[in-house]
Design a protein around this motif. Structure first.
Motif, PDB file in Angstrom:
ATOM      1  N   ILE A  26       1.726  13.627  -6.775  1.00  0.00           N
ATOM      2  CA  ILE A  26       1.023  13.469  -5.501  1.00  0.00           C
ATOM      3  C   ILE A  26       1.841  12.607  -4.543  1.00  0.00           C
ATOM      4  CG2 ILE A  26      -1.008  12.379  -4.437  1.00  0.00           C
ATOM      5  CD1 ILE A  26      -2.603  13.450  -6.901  1.00  0.00           C
ATOM      6  N   LEU A  27       2.408  11.527  -5.042  1.00  0.00           N
ATOM      7  CA  LEU A  27       3.228  10.675  -4.185  1.00  0.00           C
ATOM      8  C   LEU A  27       4.431  11.447  -3.646  1.00  0.00           C
ATOM      9  CD1 LEU A  27       3.088   7.343  -6.219  1.00  0.00           C
ATOM     10  CD2 LEU A  27       1.890   7.875  -4.081  1.00  0.00           C
ATOM     11  N   GLY A  28       5.044  12.253  -4.497  1.00  0.00           N
ATOM     12  CA  GLY A  28       6.164  13.082  -4.051  1.00  0.00           C
ATOM     13  C   GLY A  28       5.740  14.111  -3.015  1.00  0.00           C
ATOM     14  N   GLU A  29       4.590  14.727  -3.224  1.00  0.00           N
ATOM     15  CA  GLU A  29       4.090  15.719  -2.268  1.00  0.00           C
ATOM     16  C   GLU A  29       3.752  15.091  -0.921  1.00  0.00           C
ATOM     17  OE1 GLU A  29       0.844  17.585  -4.350  1.00  0.00           O
ATOM     18  OE2 GLU A  29       2.203  18.780  -5.604  1.00  0.00           O
ATOM     19  N   LEU A  30       3.448  13.807  -0.916  1.00  0.00           N
ATOM     20  CA  LEU A  30       3.201  13.097   0.336  1.00  0.00           C
ATOM     21  C   LEU A  30       4.508  12.755   1.063  1.00  0.00           C
ATOM     22  CD1 LEU A  30       0.340  10.667  -0.778  1.00  0.00           C
ATOM     23  CD2 LEU A  30       0.144  12.584   0.836  1.00  0.00           C
ATOM     24  N   GLY A  31       5.633  13.055   0.424  1.00  0.00           N
ATOM     25  CA  GLY A  31       6.931  12.802   1.040  1.00  0.00           C
ATOM     26  C   GLY A  31       7.582  11.499   0.620  1.00  0.00           C
ATOM     27  N   HIS A  32       6.951  10.781  -0.305  1.00  0.00           N
ATOM     28  CA  HIS A  32       7.549   9.537  -0.783  1.00  0.00           C
ATOM     29  C   HIS A  32       8.658   9.880  -1.777  1.00  0.00           C
ATOM     30  CE1 HIS A  32       4.311   7.652   1.305  1.00  0.00           C
ATOM     31  NE2 HIS A  32       3.391   8.105   0.471  1.00  0.00           N
ATOM     32  N   THR A  33       9.656   9.029  -1.833  1.00  0.00           N
ATOM     33  CA  THR A  33      10.802   9.267  -2.718  1.00  0.00           C
ATOM     34  C   THR A  33      11.005   8.062  -3.633  1.00  0.00           C
ATOM     35  OG1 THR A  33      12.279   8.428  -1.003  1.00  0.00           O
ATOM     36  CG2 THR A  33      11.946  10.820  -1.076  1.00  0.00           C
ATOM     37  N   ASP A  34      11.928   8.213  -4.558  1.00  0.00           N
ATOM     38  CA  ASP A  34      12.240   7.144  -5.510  1.00  0.00           C
ATOM     39  C   ASP A  34      10.970   6.606  -6.164  1.00  0.00           C
ATOM     40  OD1 ASP A  34      14.992   7.309  -4.802  1.00  0.00           O
ATOM     41  OD2 ASP A  34      14.597   6.035  -3.062  1.00  0.00           O
ATOM     42  N   VAL A  35      10.053   7.501  -6.494  1.00  0.00           N
ATOM     43  CA  VAL A  35       8.760   7.122  -7.062  1.00  0.00           C
ATOM     44  C   VAL A  35       8.929   6.746  -8.530  1.00  0.00           C
ATOM     45  CG1 VAL A  35       6.444   7.928  -7.645  1.00  0.00           C
ATOM     46  CG2 VAL A  35       7.496   8.606  -5.461  1.00  0.00           C
ATOM     47  N   ALA A  36       8.409   5.572  -8.879  1.00  0.00           N
ATOM     48  CA  ALA A  36       8.384   5.130 -10.272  1.00  0.00           C
ATOM     49  C   ALA A  36       7.023   4.496 -10.531  1.00  0.00           C
ATOM     50  CB  ALA A  36       9.494   4.121 -10.538  1.00  0.00           C
ATOM     51  N   THR A  37       6.431   4.833 -11.668  1.00  0.00           N
ATOM     52  CA  THR A  37       5.150   4.239 -12.042  1.00  0.00           C
ATOM     53  C   THR A  37       5.348   3.298 -13.216  1.00  0.00           C
ATOM     54  OG1 THR A  37       4.618   6.130 -13.449  1.00  0.00           O
ATOM     55  CG2 THR A  37       3.767   6.171 -11.188  1.00  0.00           C
ATOM     56  N   TYR A  38       4.377   2.421 -13.386  1.00  0.00           N
ATOM     57  CA  TYR A  38       4.413   1.470 -14.490  1.00  0.00           C
ATOM     58  C   TYR A  38       3.056   1.431 -15.162  1.00  0.00           C
ATOM     59  CZ  TYR A  38       4.672  -2.881 -17.084  1.00  0.00           C
ATOM     60  OH  TYR A  38       4.629  -3.818 -18.093  1.00  0.00           O
TER      61      TYR A  38
END
Length: 189
Positions: A26-38
């Motif tokens: 979802i974060l990627g589809e919103l156009g955010h990049t370098d997404v990492a979760t913890y």
């Protein structure tokens, strides 16, 4: 591009499930990049062309509701706000035992009326239990020092329920200090 820390409130507890793979998608589809979760509690570091953390938070909250039916508050801080929150910790001696320190991140600075209410709750909890739990508000963060842990804390119980959770951001979202510092390491990359 600006880096942000996104913190989702109340997921993977109480039946509100959010797989981190779905969150990253979802974060990627919103156009955010370098997404990492913890871990599984709704923590993400991301970069965005959007510099305004409130706009990022609103977009994430809307997407989680639209895509997964999760109507949950999302608090987002930019890199500098998050670093300031870590640096402003009024209980640095507790960092050696991170389970005794929690940070409740809020969508906006904590108003003086709420700070006064927190002070009254601290006093009432101490009178009831004799435990020296403490809370200090700095900017958008309420720091909770809980010498006997979160699970046994009268103060935490009182602060993580109404009226404090009636704010538009649901009263913010709490993270233990180990998570806070791990997220800071992720931001610094």
């Amino acid at each position: 591009m600006p880096t942000h820390v996104a913190l989702v409130r109340g997921i993977n507890v109480g039946g509100r499930k959010l797989a981190m793979a779905d969150f990253r998608r979802i974060l990627g589809e919103l156009g955010h990049t370098d997404v990492a979760t913890y871990i599984q509690s709704g923590n993400a570091v991301l970069t965005s062309t959007e510099p305004d953390s409130t706009v990022v938070a609103d977009g994430i909250a809307a997407a989680l509701d639209r895509e997964l039916g999760l109507a949950v508050p999302v608090v987002v801080l930019d890199r500098d706000e998050y670093a300031r929150a870590v640096a402003d910790n009024p209980y640095p001696a507790v960092e050696e035992t991170p389970k005794l320190l929690h940070a409740v991140f809020r969508a906006a600075p904590i108003a003086q009326a709420e700070i006064d209410a927190v002070a009254q709750v601290v006093e009432a909890a101490r009178e009831k239990t004799g435990v020296p739990d403490d809370a200090t508000a700095v900017g958008r963060v309420l720091y909770l020092h809980l010498p006997e842990g979160l699970g046994r804390s009268e103060l935490a119980t009182r602060l993580l329920r109404p009226p404090f959770t009636k704010a538009p951001d649901g009263g913010g979202t709490a993270r233990n200090w180990a998570t806070v510092t791990t997220m800071q390491s992720m931001v610094e990359g």
